[in-house]
Design a protein around this motif. Sequence first.
Motif, short mmCIF file in Angstrom:
data_model
loop_
_atom_site.label_atom_id
_atom_site.label_comp_id
_atom_site.label_asym_id
_atom_site.label_seq_id
_atom_site.Cartn_x
_atom_site.Cartn_y
_atom_site.Cartn_z
N ALA A 127 0.83 -1.21 0.00
CA ALA A 127 0.00 0.00 0.00
C ALA A 127 0.87 1.25 0.00
O ALA A 127 0.54 2.25 -0.67
CB ALA A 127 -0.92 0.00 1.22
N GLU A 128 1.98 1.24 0.73
CA GLU A 128 2.86 2.40 0.76
C GLU A 128 3.61 2.55 -0.57
O GLU A 128 3.84 3.67 -1.04
CB GLU A 128 3.85 2.29 1.93
CG GLU A 128 3.20 2.47 3.28
CD GLU A 128 4.21 2.51 4.42
OE1 GLU A 128 5.40 2.79 4.17
OE2 GLU A 128 3.79 2.24 5.57
N GLN A 129 3.99 1.43 -1.16
CA GLN A 129 4.64 1.48 -2.47
C GLN A 129 3.70 2.09 -3.50
O GLN A 129 4.09 2.96 -4.30
CB GLN A 129 5.07 0.08 -2.91
CG GLN A 129 6.11 -0.56 -2.00
CD GLN A 129 6.40 -2.01 -2.40
OE1 GLN A 129 6.20 -2.41 -3.54
NE2 GLN A 129 6.88 -2.80 -1.45
N ALA A 130 2.43 1.66 -3.46
CA ALA A 130 1.43 2.17 -4.41
C ALA A 130 1.15 3.65 -4.17
O ALA A 130 0.95 4.43 -5.12
CB ALA A 130 0.14 1.36 -4.30
N ALA A 131 1.14 4.06 -2.89
CA ALA A 131 0.88 5.46 -2.55
C ALA A 131 2.01 6.35 -3.06
O ALA A 131 1.76 7.43 -3.61
CB ALA A 131 0.71 5.62 -1.04
N ALA A 132 3.25 5.90 -2.89
CA ALA A 132 4.40 6.68 -3.38
C ALA A 132 4.36 6.78 -4.90
O ALA A 132 4.65 7.83 -5.48
CB ALA A 132 5.70 6.04 -2.91
N ARG A 133 3.99 5.69 -5.55
CA ARG A 133 3.87 5.71 -7.01
C ARG A 133 2.78 6.68 -7.46
O ARG A 133 2.97 7.45 -8.41
CB ARG A 133 3.57 4.30 -7.54
CG ARG A 133 3.40 4.30 -9.06
CD ARG A 133 3.22 2.92 -9.64
NE ARG A 133 3.00 3.03 -11.08
CZ ARG A 133 3.98 3.18 -11.98
NH1 ARG A 133 5.24 3.23 -11.58
NH2 ARG A 133 3.71 3.29 -13.26
N ALA A 134 1.63 6.66 -6.77
CA ALA A 134 0.53 7.55 -7.12
C ALA A 134 0.94 9.01 -6.93
O ALA A 134 0.59 9.88 -7.75
CB ALA A 134 -0.70 7.24 -6.27
N TYR A 135 1.69 9.28 -5.87
CA TYR A 135 2.20 10.64 -5.65
C TYR A 135 3.05 11.06 -6.85
O TYR A 135 2.85 12.14 -7.42
CB TYR A 135 3.03 10.69 -4.36
CG TYR A 135 3.87 11.95 -4.24
CD1 TYR A 135 3.32 13.14 -3.77
CD2 TYR A 135 5.21 11.95 -4.62
CE1 TYR A 135 4.08 14.30 -3.69
CE2 TYR A 135 5.98 13.10 -4.54
CZ TYR A 135 5.41 14.27 -4.08
OH TYR A 135 6.17 15.42 -4.00
N GLY A 136 4.00 10.23 -7.24
CA GLY A 136 4.89 10.57 -8.34
C GLY A 136 4.16 10.71 -9.66
O GLY A 136 4.45 11.63 -10.44
N MET A 137 3.23 9.82 -9.93
CA MET A 137 2.48 9.87 -11.19
C MET A 137 1.70 11.18 -11.31
O MET A 137 1.75 11.87 -12.34
CB MET A 137 1.54 8.67 -11.29
CG MET A 137 0.67 8.64 -12.54
SD MET A 137 1.63 8.53 -14.09
CE MET A 137 2.18 6.81 -14.02
N ASN A 138 0.98 11.54 -10.25
CA ASN A 138 0.16 12.75 -10.30
C ASN A 138 1.02 14.01 -10.30
O ASN A 138 0.69 15.00 -10.96
CB ASN A 138 -0.84 12.75 -9.14
CG ASN A 138 -1.97 11.77 -9.36
OD1 ASN A 138 -2.77 11.92 -10.26
ND2 ASN A 138 -2.02 10.72 -8.55
N ALA A 148 -1.22 10.90 2.21
CA ALA A 148 -1.95 10.82 3.47
C ALA A 148 -1.63 9.54 4.25
O ALA A 148 -1.74 9.51 5.47
CB ALA A 148 -3.46 10.91 3.21
N LEU A 149 -1.21 8.52 3.53
CA LEU A 149 -0.90 7.23 4.16
C LEU A 149 0.34 7.31 5.05
O LEU A 149 0.51 6.50 5.96
CB LEU A 149 -0.68 6.18 3.05
CG LEU A 149 -0.71 4.70 3.43
CD1 LEU A 149 -2.07 4.34 4.00
CD2 LEU A 149 -0.41 3.85 2.21
N PHE A 150 1.21 8.28 4.79
CA PHE A 150 2.47 8.38 5.52
C PHE A 150 2.35 9.32 6.72
O PHE A 150 1.57 10.28 6.68
CB PHE A 150 3.58 8.88 4.57
CG PHE A 150 3.86 7.95 3.44
CD1 PHE A 150 4.69 6.85 3.61
CD2 PHE A 150 3.27 8.16 2.19
CE1 PHE A 150 4.95 5.98 2.55
CE2 PHE A 150 3.52 7.28 1.14
CZ PHE A 150 4.36 6.20 1.32
N PRO A 151 3.12 9.08 7.77
CA PRO A 151 3.05 9.94 8.96
C PRO A 151 3.55 11.35 8.65
O PRO A 151 4.42 11.55 7.80
CB PRO A 151 3.98 9.23 9.97
CG PRO A 151 4.89 8.40 9.14
CD PRO A 151 4.09 7.98 7.95
N ASP A 152 2.98 12.32 9.38
CA ASP A 152 3.41 13.70 9.20
C ASP A 152 4.87 13.85 9.65
O ASP A 152 5.34 13.16 10.54
CB ASP A 152 2.53 14.65 10.02
CG ASP A 152 1.14 14.78 9.42
OD1 ASP A 152 1.01 14.58 8.20
OD2 ASP A 152 0.19 15.08 10.18
N GLY A 153 5.56 14.76 9.01
CA GLY A 153 6.96 14.99 9.35
C GLY A 153 7.60 15.89 8.31
O GLY A 153 6.97 16.30 7.32
#
Length: 335
Positions: free
Chosen positions: A202-213, A312-317
């Motif tokens: 799920a985190e891999q997919a989220a990072a990919r979606a961030y990069g794609m968009n 949003a899936l990743f912790p704030d920082g």
Amino acid sequence: MAVVVPFEKETASIEAMVRATKADMERVNAMILSRTGSEVTMIPEVANHLISSGGKRLRPMLTLATAALAGYHGDGHVKLAAAVEFMHTATLLHDDVVDESDMRRGKPAARMVWGNEASVLVGDFLLGQAFKMMVEVGSMRALDILATAAAVIAEGEVAQLAAAKNTATTEDEYLTVIKGKTAELFAAACEVGPVIADRPKAEQAAARAYGMNLGIAFQLVDDALDYGGKAQKLGKNVGDDFREGKITLPVLLAFRRGTEQERLFWKRTLVESTIEDGDLETAIGLMTKHSALADTVERARHYGDKANDALALFPDGAMKHALMEAVAFCIARAH
């Protein structure tokens, strides 16, 4: 004549990401220099002409940032980031030959200095070096992601050639082209970070979606800037897309919303390549009339929002904040 496209957040920058990845980027830059070495003197000359020409290194920074966001500890991210930059540089060398571009990042394109053949072959050399570094990292999944990206980028470039001068191109077809030729490398650069950190799918997919968009937003802004920007900001001549007959979103919107007479103008200039003095100014005027530039930027903001939502899936920082700032920068970089 040039129309400055109105962008929000004029002060947006990637300084937060630059600071957060500074130590690792120094290692990446050292690796880039060491891997461009060759006994064939023209290879480092051509490669360094572009590599040292002031690019922001955004894509390798994204690899370092997403690896840090995923809590990666090791050295693999440095080699993957360098590989990503080599892939990007190779693409630029090849693109300038295909597009017959005279300028890149504010200086003569490599093909203007060394010729088309050298530009293509040095691009191939850099791709080879990129794959060597991927193999050295030892992650088959990361290798698969970046190798797939290389193929998709080439497909996107060929698709753009097929769509050139075709005013019947749809917005969906245009988006497919820019996902391939631009956004795919952003997506892969971001995805490999969590992959080598062995994070959940799920985190891999989220990072990919961030990069794609982010990549889609980046290209949409580029396409608007070709008609509403300034040469020193673009690193190429304003209106290059127009002169090359590229069908980009501002063109599609202006064509679709225009009168029959206006459509005849677009067909003469883009399809028939009959460009006369003042035609670029006319094209910009039609885009302004039909809000094509402003609406292209609005589309970019939409994809920027989607990129931020993916985080949003990743912790704030600090690193998450830096990645969100990168989105704001990509959309506001006309200033």
